[in-house]
Write a protein that holds these residues in place. Structure first.
Motif, PDB file in Angstrom:
ATOM      1  N   ASP A 315       0.812  -1.224   0.000  1.00 25.51           N
ATOM      2  CA  ASP A 315       0.000   0.000   0.000  1.00 25.51           C
ATOM      3  C   ASP A 315       0.846   1.275   0.000  1.00 25.51           C
ATOM      4  O   ASP A 315       0.316   2.366  -0.202  1.00 25.51           O
ATOM      5  CB  ASP A 315      -0.910   0.031   1.245  1.00 25.51           C
ATOM      6  N   GLY A 317       3.126   2.577  -1.990  1.00 24.64           N
ATOM      7  CA  GLY A 317       3.200   3.364  -3.219  1.00 24.64           C
ATOM      8  C   GLY A 317       1.965   4.210  -3.414  1.00 24.64           C
ATOM      9  O   GLY A 317       2.050   5.417  -3.683  1.00 24.64           O
ATOM     10  N   PHE A 318       0.793   3.581  -3.248  1.00 24.00           N
ATOM     11  CA  PHE A 318      -0.457   4.330  -3.404  1.00 24.00           C
ATOM     12  C   PHE A 318      -0.558   5.430  -2.361  1.00 24.00           C
ATOM     13  O   PHE A 318      -0.897   6.573  -2.681  1.00 24.00           O
ATOM     14  CB  PHE A 318      -1.660   3.397  -3.294  1.00 24.00           C
ATOM     15  N   PHE A 321       1.902   8.359  -3.310  1.00 22.23           N
ATOM     16  CA  PHE A 321       1.522   9.151  -4.488  1.00 22.23           C
ATOM     17  C   PHE A 321       0.149   9.794  -4.319  1.00 22.23           C
ATOM     18  O   PHE A 321      -0.094  10.872  -4.852  1.00 22.23           O
ATOM     19  CB  PHE A 321       1.557   8.278  -5.743  1.00 22.23           C
ATOM     20  N   SER A 344      11.772   3.646  -7.306  1.00 26.09           N
ATOM     21  CA  SER A 344      10.992   3.887  -8.524  1.00 26.09           C
ATOM     22  C   SER A 344      11.335   2.889  -9.605  1.00 26.09           C
ATOM     23  O   SER A 344      10.622   2.771 -10.607  1.00 26.09           O
ATOM     24  CB  SER A 344      11.241   5.307  -9.036  1.00 26.09           C
ATOM     25  N   ILE A 349       6.009  -0.124  -9.244  1.00 30.57           N
ATOM     26  CA  ILE A 349       6.017   1.337  -9.297  1.00 30.57           C
ATOM     27  C   ILE A 349       6.338   1.823 -10.701  1.00 30.57           C
ATOM     28  O   ILE A 349       5.662   2.708 -11.251  1.00 30.57           O
ATOM     29  CB  ILE A 349       7.041   1.910  -8.290  1.00 30.57           C
ATOM     30  N   ARG A 352       3.465   1.536 -13.291  1.00 32.28           N
ATOM     31  CA  ARG A 352       2.354   2.482 -13.099  1.00 32.28           C
ATOM     32  C   ARG A 352       2.762   3.907 -13.453  1.00 32.28           C
ATOM     33  O   ARG A 352       1.970   4.663 -14.016  1.00 32.28           O
ATOM     34  CB  ARG A 352       1.837   2.364 -11.672  1.00 32.28           C
ATOM     35  N   LEU A 353       4.001   4.247 -13.132  1.00 31.00           N
ATOM     36  CA  LEU A 353       4.496   5.555 -13.550  1.00 31.00           C
ATOM     37  C   LEU A 353       4.546   5.638 -15.079  1.00 31.00           C
ATOM     38  O   LEU A 353       4.226   6.678 -15.662  1.00 31.00           O
ATOM     39  CB  LEU A 353       5.894   5.792 -12.966  1.00 31.00           C
ATOM     40  N   LEU A 383      -4.390   8.963  -9.665  1.00 23.53           N
ATOM     41  CA  LEU A 383      -4.185   8.264  -8.390  1.00 23.53           C
ATOM     42  C   LEU A 383      -4.643   6.799  -8.460  1.00 23.53           C
ATOM     43  O   LEU A 383      -4.045   5.924  -7.837  1.00 23.53           O
ATOM     44  CB  LEU A 383      -4.931   8.991  -7.270  1.00 23.53           C
ATOM     45  N   LEU A 385      -4.269   4.738 -10.728  1.00 25.65           N
ATOM     46  CA  LEU A 385      -3.254   3.886 -11.324  1.00 25.65           C
ATOM     47  C   LEU A 385      -2.425   3.177 -10.263  1.00 25.65           C
ATOM     48  O   LEU A 385      -1.940   2.063 -10.470  1.00 25.65           O
ATOM     49  CB  LEU A 385      -2.323   4.693 -12.231  1.00 25.65           C
ATOM     50  N   PHE A 386      -2.238   3.827  -9.109  1.00 30.97           N
ATOM     51  CA  PHE A 386      -1.401   3.265  -8.053  1.00 30.97           C
ATOM     52  C   PHE A 386      -2.197   2.418  -7.073  1.00 30.97           C
ATOM     53  O   PHE A 386      -1.623   1.808  -6.171  1.00 30.97           O
ATOM     54  CB  PHE A 386      -0.673   4.393  -7.322  1.00 30.97           C
TER      55      PHE A 386
END
Length: 388
Positions: A315, A317-318, A321, A344, A349, A352-353, A383, A385-386
């Protein structure tokens, strides 16, 4: 360790607004703010802080100081200046303050008097956030606000005169039956008061509110977009810089407390229903929530901590970001690892970036990412996406 802030929740207000989903409790009929259990509640706040420091901050091994304090509610300006002074003095006895600490108090124009504001400043408050919401008296009544436009103007004038470092005005748009002209008029009147900071955000209908059970007629999406676009142009022309999705400020007047939230900093939360997020010495991150109701919170037989959860690696990363991309400033790539331990370059990660960049929701340089104009408009899509 990330910078550390403190949120203090004072739950009482004169009456509950129909759109409000914050943990607030209207004063009982026949009572006044003088009837609030002010000193008793302050005792519990300081006890709450003492428990948090013991549980989460090993100040001997890892010295930490408070960089900002935000006293929110409810309506904290129902408390006396002496009460606010007692809180701040009690906090400082337990944990050191940074030399340039920002201390914000939320105030309702209907509970503001010049002498009270002066007392707050003397107590140590150096920034006040005034919940104006609108300058249209009919709209204010529809929103359940206890003040009128004249009181709002008076409150802003007092804030300018009492020696604060800064003050903020809260304005909402997208109000029931609000036209484009109505919304822009509210914003123009707020700008005319020359606050260093403006929080300008759209009314949303939240569960567990009166507006949710009896929804009012709100402006169409096309009008909402016109309000956002033309309002943004008004603010920029007046010298305000948008630094967060719903916040504008004059140069150098950003709210440091909110910046720490969005930069994934740490904060203790004390008071009814207050939330906290703390990085521990072993780099685990925990989130806390306190007992919501004043009666339960002030029960000496109960623990004030209602819930403690560790943020799981999946969780992080979400969570990072979700906060960081509310800010329009560049996001340093190195900060991701500093605040979360994530890289990254990790597969999840990076993928999704890559999608966000491909969709044009982000821009990228060697050293940072930044939300694009398209990403600002479609922030929820960015958001999400993460979260997948």
């Amino acid at each position: 360790m990330p910078p550390l802030s403190l949120y203090i929740h004072i739950p009482w207000c004169v009456q509950k607004c129909p759109y409000c989903d914050f943990n607030s409790h209207g004063i009982k009929q026949g009572q006044s703010h003088a009837d609030l259990p002010e000193q008793e509640y302050i005792m519990h706040l300081l006890q709450d802080l003492q428990q948090d420091i013991a549980a989460y901050l090993d100040l001997n091994k890892t010295p930490r100081e408070i960089h900002s304090i935000f006293i929110g509610g409810g309506t904290p300006s129902l408390f006396s200046a002496k009460g606010i002074a007692d809180i701040l003095q009690g906090v400082q006895q337990q944990i050191p303050f940074a030399q340039d600490i920002e201390i914000t108090l939320e105030a309702n124009p209907g509970t503001v008097e010049a002498e009270r504001f002066k007392g707050y400043v003397k107590a140590g408050v150096n920034r006040i956030s005034i919940g104006v919401q609108s300058f249209d008296n009919q709209k204010l009544a529809r929103l359940g606000r206890i003040h009128d436009s004249q009181e709002a103007v008076k409150a802003a004038g007092i804030a300018q005169s009492v020696g604060l470092n800064s003050f903020n005005i809260d304005i909402m748009h997208g109000l029931p039956e609000q036209s484009l002209q109505d919304a822009l008029s509210d914003l123009q009147q707020a700008i005319a008061l020359n606050p260093p900071h403006l929080s300008w955000y759209q009314l949303t209908i939240e569960p567990n509110t009166l507006f949710y059970s009896k929804p009012p007629a709100l402006p169409e999406d096309e009008i909402l977009w016109d309000i956002q676009e033309q309002g943004d142009a008004l603010l920029r022309a007046a010298g305000y810089q948008q630094y967060e999705i719903s916040a504008y400020s004059k140069a150098g007047q950003q709210c440091q407390h909110n910046l720490n939230y969005w930069r994934f900093g740490d904060y203790l939360g004390i008071g009814c229903g207050a939330h906290g997020k703390v990085t521990l010495a072993d780099n685990r991150i925990v989130r806390t929530a306190k007992v919501k109701h004043p009666k339960g919170y002030m029960d000496l037989t109960r623990n004030k901590l209602f819930e403690e959860t560790q943020v799981q690696a999946d969780d992080l990363g979400f969570e990072y970001f979700m906060n960081r991309f509310r800010l329009l400033e560049p996001c340093p790539k190195e900060e991701l690892e500093q605040r979360t331990g994530l890289s990254s370059d990790s597969k999840v990660i990076a993928s999704r970036l890559a999608v966000a960049l491909q969709k044009g929701l982000l821009t990228e340089t060697t050293h940072h990412w930044q939300v694009s104009e398209l990403g600002k408009r479609y922030l929820n899509e960015l958001l999400s996406l993460f979260l997948e």
